[in-house]
Design a protein around this motif. Sequence first.
Motif, mmCIF file in Angstrom:
data_model
loop_
_atom_site.group_PDB
_atom_site.id
_atom_site.type_symbol
_atom_site.label_atom_id
_atom_site.label_comp_id
_atom_site.label_asym_id
_atom_site.label_seq_id
_atom_site.Cartn_x
_atom_site.Cartn_y
_atom_site.Cartn_z
ATOM 1 N N GLN A 71 39.257 10.129 31.465
ATOM 2 C CA GLN A 71 38.211 9.929 30.475
ATOM 3 C C GLN A 71 36.991 9.311 31.139
ATOM 4 O O GLN A 71 37.105 8.585 32.130
ATOM 5 C CB GLN A 71 38.704 9.030 29.358
ATOM 6 N N VAL A 72 35.823 9.587 30.562
ATOM 7 C CA VAL A 72 34.571 9.061 31.090
ATOM 8 C C VAL A 72 33.761 8.492 29.939
ATOM 9 O O VAL A 72 33.635 9.118 28.885
ATOM 10 C CB VAL A 72 33.760 10.178 31.799
ATOM 11 N N LEU A 73 33.231 7.300 30.146
ATOM 12 C CA LEU A 73 32.328 6.672 29.194
ATOM 13 C C LEU A 73 30.910 6.934 29.667
ATOM 14 O O LEU A 73 30.572 6.622 30.816
ATOM 15 C CB LEU A 73 32.590 5.168 29.121
ATOM 16 N N GLN A 74 30.078 7.541 28.799
ATOM 17 C CA GLN A 74 28.686 7.796 29.151
ATOM 18 C C GLN A 74 27.787 6.873 28.355
ATOM 19 O O GLN A 74 27.931 6.758 27.139
ATOM 20 C CB GLN A 74 28.304 9.245 28.850
ATOM 21 N N VAL A 75 26.873 6.215 29.063
ATOM 22 C CA VAL A 75 25.873 5.363 28.434
ATOM 23 C C VAL A 75 24.526 5.721 29.052
ATOM 24 O O VAL A 75 24.460 6.123 30.214
ATOM 25 C CB VAL A 75 26.187 3.859 28.616
ATOM 26 N N GLN A 76 23.463 5.614 28.253
ATOM 27 C CA GLN A 76 22.169 5.959 28.808
ATOM 28 C C GLN A 76 21.083 5.028 28.305
ATOM 29 O O GLN A 76 21.234 4.368 27.277
ATOM 30 C CB GLN A 76 21.821 7.411 28.550
ATOM 31 N N LEU A 77 19.998 4.996 29.082
ATOM 32 C CA LEU A 77 18.857 4.124 28.819
ATOM 33 C C LEU A 77 17.581 4.930 28.994
ATOM 34 O O LEU A 77 17.393 5.583 30.032
ATOM 35 C CB LEU A 77 18.864 2.946 29.810
ATOM 36 N N ALA A 78 16.702 4.872 28.001
ATOM 37 C CA ALA A 78 15.376 5.480 28.134
ATOM 38 C C ALA A 78 14.510 4.532 28.946
ATOM 39 O O ALA A 78 14.474 3.323 28.696
ATOM 40 C CB ALA A 78 14.764 5.720 26.757
ATOM 41 N N VAL A 79 13.819 5.078 29.935
ATOM 42 C CA VAL A 79 12.990 4.293 30.844
ATOM 43 C C VAL A 79 11.549 4.759 30.689
ATOM 44 O O VAL A 79 11.273 5.964 30.816
ATOM 45 C CB VAL A 79 13.456 4.484 32.306
ATOM 46 N N GLN A 80 10.660 3.830 30.408
ATOM 47 C CA GLN A 80 9.244 4.178 30.263
ATOM 48 C C GLN A 80 8.587 4.378 31.624
ATOM 49 O O GLN A 80 9.123 3.961 32.648
ATOM 50 C CB GLN A 80 8.514 3.076 29.479
ATOM 51 N N ALA A 81 7.430 4.998 31.627
ATOM 52 C CA ALA A 81 6.697 5.298 32.864
ATOM 53 C C ALA A 81 5.932 4.065 33.329
ATOM 54 O O ALA A 81 4.704 4.052 33.391
ATOM 55 C CB ALA A 81 5.755 6.471 32.637
ATOM 56 N N ASP A 82 6.678 3.024 33.669
ATOM 57 C CA ASP A 82 6.089 1.764 34.094
ATOM 58 C C ASP A 82 6.997 1.185 35.177
ATOM 59 O O ASP A 82 8.200 1.033 34.948
ATOM 60 C CB ASP A 82 6.017 0.821 32.895
ATOM 61 N N PRO A 83 6.460 0.867 36.353
ATOM 62 C CA PRO A 83 7.304 0.329 37.426
ATOM 63 C C PRO A 83 8.114 -0.911 37.037
ATOM 64 O O PRO A 83 9.177 -1.151 37.595
ATOM 65 C CB PRO A 83 6.303 0.016 38.538
ATOM 66 N N SER A 84 7.647 -1.681 36.042
ATOM 67 C CA SER A 84 8.423 -2.855 35.620
ATOM 68 C C SER A 84 9.740 -2.457 34.958
ATOM 69 O O SER A 84 10.658 -3.273 34.845
ATOM 70 C CB SER A 84 7.605 -3.737 34.676
ATOM 71 N N GLU A 85 9.852 -1.205 34.549
ATOM 72 C CA GLU A 85 11.081 -0.713 33.930
ATOM 73 C C GLU A 85 12.244 -0.657 34.924
ATOM 74 O O GLU A 85 13.399 -0.652 34.519
ATOM 75 C CB GLU A 85 10.862 0.681 33.340
ATOM 76 N N VAL A 86 11.935 -0.620 36.214
ATOM 77 C CA VAL A 86 12.998 -0.571 37.227
ATOM 78 C C VAL A 86 13.849 -1.834 37.145
ATOM 79 O O VAL A 86 15.078 -1.773 37.195
ATOM 80 C CB VAL A 86 12.410 -0.368 38.640
ATOM 81 N N GLY A 87 13.217 -2.996 37.000
ATOM 82 C CA GLY A 87 13.955 -4.245 36.846
ATOM 83 C C GLY A 87 14.810 -4.245 35.591
ATOM 84 O O GLY A 87 15.954 -4.711 35.606
ATOM 85 N N ARG A 88 14.284 -3.705 34.504
ATOM 86 C CA ARG A 88 15.056 -3.616 33.260
ATOM 87 C C ARG A 88 16.258 -2.700 33.451
ATOM 88 O O ARG A 88 17.366 -2.991 32.981
ATOM 89 C CB ARG A 88 14.173 -3.102 32.120
#
Length: 157
Positions: free
Chosen positions: A2-19
């Motif tokens: 089994q596999v658990l899939q989770v996802q995150l929307a990332v905005q077009a802002d370099p600060s999103e990398v830390g998030r």
Amino acid sequence: MQVLQVQLAVQADPSEVGRARRWVRSRLLNHGVDPDAPMAETVVLVVSELVTNAVVHTGCPAVLRLCLPVADDSAQAGPSGLLRVEVADASRTAPVPRHAGADEDATNGRGLELVELLCERWGWYPDGTGKRVWCEIDTRARPVDPMAGVDWAALAQ
């Protein structure tokens, strides 16, 4: 498996990398992985590189997805098998590993080389109007130092 899939929307802002890095640590912790374990550090580094590439090179939002293997044995903590990282972005341009050259102070140009070194395999494919870059990390292989044995002189050429 089994596999658990989770996802995150990332905005077009370099600060999103830390998030994205914080989000991955949190997902790993929720999945029974010590966020400071070497495998977790590898996943966070790979996510950081792939999300940075998507945000910097496309200037568009992206979607980060983790596909976490779920142990068949309920007594086992954490994932067992291949953990997949995917980043979908709006560009159809193929990702190409670049060599940073001999400049040890260079701040870019090593991302996909790191992904290649740290992952079992990686690739990309067209996805809708953009592409999806993916990689797989073996959660069972817990190296003491994932950078041990790297020929840094060869990478700098």
